[in-house]
Design an enzyme around this catalytic site. Structure first.
Site, PDB file in Angstrom:
ATOM      1  N   ARG A  87       0.813  -1.352  -0.070  1.00 55.50           N
ATOM      2  CA  ARG A  87       0.113   0.080  -0.129  1.00 55.50           C
ATOM      3  C   ARG A  87       0.983   1.370   0.042  1.00 55.50           C
ATOM      4  O   ARG A  87       0.275   2.158  -0.650  1.00 55.50           O
ATOM      5  CB  ARG A  87      -0.856  -0.047   1.118  1.00 55.50           C
ATOM      6  CG  ARG A  87      -2.021  -1.126   1.188  1.00 55.50           C
ATOM      7  CD  ARG A  87      -2.749  -0.863  -0.221  1.00 55.50           C
ATOM      8  NE  ARG A  87      -3.852  -1.766  -0.260  1.00 55.50           N
ATOM      9  CZ  ARG A  87      -3.978  -2.858  -1.220  1.00 55.50           C
ATOM     10  NH1 ARG A  87      -3.247  -2.672  -2.369  1.00 55.50           N
ATOM     11  NH2 ARG A  87      -5.109  -3.525  -1.319  1.00 55.50           N
ATOM     12  N   GLU A  90       1.689   1.723  -3.470  1.00 55.57           N
ATOM     13  CA  GLU A  90       0.656   2.056  -4.219  1.00 55.57           C
ATOM     14  C   GLU A  90       0.338   3.672  -3.910  1.00 55.57           C
ATOM     15  O   GLU A  90       0.189   4.347  -4.941  1.00 55.57           O
ATOM     16  CB  GLU A  90      -0.451   1.423  -3.912  1.00 55.57           C
ATOM     17  CG  GLU A  90      -1.753   1.750  -4.629  1.00 55.57           C
ATOM     18  CD  GLU A  90      -2.842   0.979  -3.775  1.00 55.57           C
ATOM     19  OE1 GLU A  90      -3.988   0.906  -4.675  1.00 55.57           O
ATOM     20  OE2 GLU A  90      -3.184   0.670  -2.884  1.00 55.57           O
ATOM     21  N   SER A 113      13.994  15.458   3.103  1.00 56.95           N
ATOM     22  CA  SER A 113      14.965  14.544   3.949  1.00 56.95           C
ATOM     23  C   SER A 113      14.181  13.071   4.428  1.00 56.95           C
ATOM     24  O   SER A 113      12.989  13.352   5.169  1.00 56.95           O
ATOM     25  CB  SER A 113      15.582  15.250   5.126  1.00 56.95           C
ATOM     26  OG  SER A 113      16.560  14.299   5.604  1.00 56.95           O
TER      27      SER A 113
END
Length: 146
Positions: A87, A90, A113
């Site tokens: 996920r 995704e 960062s």
């Protein structure tokens, strides 16, 4: 029109007209990241949203139609099979190009960062199903010019 062609046309018009993602979002009634994600082919817009978007940039019906087409997300990439970790990939595939563009527009050319970085994970109880809230906070690092 392909999604790639659509993105190129939108980005050129956005640049030429000095429009921001925030302005384009307001024109459609959507959030700037949501609109940018659709423009980078990570999501689609409803027909009325696409019409408002192309009207704001003076673009054609072909662009509006491409904005409403469902995108193919994350093609050609190898991702972990663990469902939770997947996920995160995704999210990066769908929203990454939009987030990058919005961050550059807000901060300039640079990166967030991952060293000077923190992440909080919270649970938000909701009667419709509990929600995961993840907050990333990273120092902005502008690219150095020499």
């Amino acid at each position: 029109m392909t999604k790639t062609e659509m993105t190129e046309i939108i980005l050129e018009a956005k640049k030429t007209q000095s429009k921001t993602w925030d302005e384009l979002g307001k024109a459609t009634g959507l959030d700037k990241v949501c609109v940018a994600t659709a423009c980078f082919a990570g999501a689609s817009l409803l027909p009325n949203e696409a019409d408002a978007f192309v009207k704001e940039l003076g673009l054609g019906e072909d662009v509006a139609e491409a904005l409403t087409e469902y995108p193919m997300k994350g093609t050609g990439q190898v991702v972990p099979s663990d469902p939770l970790i997947y996920r995160f990939f995704e999210i990066a595939y769908v929203y990454g190009p939009a987030a990058k563009s919005v961050i550059h527009e807000m901060f300039g050319d640079g990166i967030m960062s991952a060293i000077d970085f923190s992440m909080e994970i919270d649970k938000i109880e909701d009667p419709k199903g509990d929600r995961v809230q993840i907050t990333y906070t990273g120092k902005f690092l502008p690219y150095k010019k020499w």
